[in-house]
Design an enzyme around this catalytic site. Structure first.
Site, PDB file in Angstrom:
ATOM      1  N   ARG A 103     -14.154 -24.183  46.058  1.00  0.00           N
ATOM      2  CA  ARG A 103     -12.898 -23.810  45.433  1.00  0.00           C
ATOM      3  C   ARG A 103     -12.900 -22.324  45.123  1.00  0.00           C
ATOM      4  O   ARG A 103     -13.808 -21.816  44.467  1.00  0.00           O
ATOM      5  CB  ARG A 103     -12.684 -24.612  44.139  1.00  0.00           C
ATOM      6  CG  ARG A 103     -11.332 -24.342  43.484  1.00  0.00           C
ATOM      7  CD  ARG A 103     -11.096 -25.233  42.295  1.00  0.00           C
ATOM      8  NE  ARG A 103     -11.998 -24.921  41.183  1.00  0.00           N
ATOM      9  CZ  ARG A 103     -11.868 -25.447  39.970  1.00  0.00           C
ATOM     10  NH1 ARG A 103     -10.912 -26.332  39.734  1.00  0.00           N
ATOM     11  NH2 ARG A 103     -12.714 -25.126  39.010  1.00  0.00           N
ATOM     12  N   THR A 107      -7.661 -18.516  43.343  1.00  0.00           N
ATOM     13  CA  THR A 107      -6.471 -19.247  43.785  1.00  0.00           C
ATOM     14  C   THR A 107      -6.539 -20.734  43.476  1.00  0.00           C
ATOM     15  O   THR A 107      -5.521 -21.428  43.540  1.00  0.00           O
ATOM     16  CB  THR A 107      -6.288 -19.083  45.302  1.00  0.00           C
ATOM     17  OG1 THR A 107      -7.395 -19.708  45.976  1.00  0.00           O
ATOM     18  CG2 THR A 107      -6.240 -17.613  45.692  1.00  0.00           C
ATOM     19  N   ASP A 203     -19.945 -28.095  35.106  1.00  0.00           N
ATOM     20  CA  ASP A 203     -20.033 -27.883  36.549  1.00  0.00           C
ATOM     21  C   ASP A 203     -21.093 -28.819  37.117  1.00  0.00           C
ATOM     22  O   ASP A 203     -22.292 -28.659  36.853  1.00  0.00           O
ATOM     23  CB  ASP A 203     -20.391 -26.426  36.851  1.00  0.00           C
ATOM     24  CG  ASP A 203     -20.328 -26.115  38.337  1.00  0.00           C
ATOM     25  OD1 ASP A 203     -21.141 -26.704  39.096  1.00  0.00           O
ATOM     26  OD2 ASP A 203     -19.517 -25.291  38.744  1.00  0.00           O
ATOM     27  N   ASP A 206     -23.986 -27.189  39.181  1.00  0.00           N
ATOM     28  CA  ASP A 206     -24.952 -26.478  38.355  1.00  0.00           C
ATOM     29  C   ASP A 206     -25.851 -27.448  37.584  1.00  0.00           C
ATOM     30  O   ASP A 206     -27.051 -27.208  37.416  1.00  0.00           O
ATOM     31  CB  ASP A 206     -24.239 -25.555  37.373  1.00  0.00           C
ATOM     32  CG  ASP A 206     -23.622 -24.341  38.067  1.00  0.00           C
ATOM     33  OD1 ASP A 206     -23.926 -24.117  39.259  1.00  0.00           O
ATOM     34  OD2 ASP A 206     -22.826 -23.634  37.421  1.00  0.00           O
TER      35      ASP A 206
END
Length: 212
Positions: A103, A107, A203, A206
């Site tokens: 991603r 944007t 995340d 992560d």
């Protein structure tokens, strides 16, 4: 898109530990693996089978085997790799393809950087694994990519989903006549201003593999 939120105490328990900020990466990886297997049990209810007859030690018995071509499991790199073993444990004969999508944090749109898939997916059932359905952009782009190669039935497995992501998927695939399903452990409240699921679990990549 058909959506199933799996309501089971073991699913809820494992997800709660995954959400905890104090859960370390080794524990996170193990629990994510276990959780995916539980989700896969529900996600494969409509897997294609063929009737067979086998001989038991006593008599002939009618049963089923997975139909060919076998299902294709596609983890979305990199976080989807943490869900692969849990999926193939339940579908050991499945083939595995890889789709690298990320991603763009500016944007919030998905960009493809790597593919390792058969050129022709005609007649294939495909199971896409990605921990988070947030904005829906990555998963929608992945499914569109699979449809372009001929897949005719796609089920997505996500640990968590946000309402905005589901709404985006419904909008993108409103006119398709091919089955699309989502199986998830929970539908969370919303996305924040950065496009992260709230309350979420942070995340996933992560937490699985460390910050890279």
């Amino acid at each position: 898109m058909e959506t199933l939120v799996v309501d089971h105490p073991l699913v809820a328990h494992k997800l709660t530990v995954l959400r905890d900020v104090n859960t370390d990466s080794p524990t996170f990886r193990r629990l994510a693996d276990e959780l995916v297997t539980l989700l896969a049990y529900e996600a494969t209810r409509q897997v294609r089978t063929t009737d067979v007859t086998v001989n038991t030690p006593v008599a002939a018995a009618r049963g089923v085997r997975l139909a060919q071509p076998y299902p294709l499991v596609v983890p979305i790199l990199r976080a989807g790799l943490g869900m692969l073993d849990g999926m193939t444990r339940l579908l050991p004969t499945a083939e595995v393809g890889f789709l690298g999508m990320i991603r763009n944090e500016s944007t919030l749109k998905a960009e493809t950087y790597a593919t390792r898939l058969p050129d022709d997916l005609s007649g294939r059932q495909v199971y896409v694994v990605d921990p988070m359905l947030a904005t829906g952009g990555t998963l929608a782009a992945a499914i569109e990519f699979l449809f372009e190669r001929g897949a005719d039935d796609v089920t997505a497995l996500c640990l968590l989903a946000a309402p905005e992501g589901i709404a985006h998927m419904d909008e993108v695939f409103a006119g398709t006549d091919r089955p699309i399903r989502l199986v998830t452990a929970a539908l969370d409240e919303r996305l924040n201003e950065h496009g992260y699921i709230v309350p979420g679990l942070g995340d996933a990549g992560d937490r699985l593999y460390g910050v890279v």
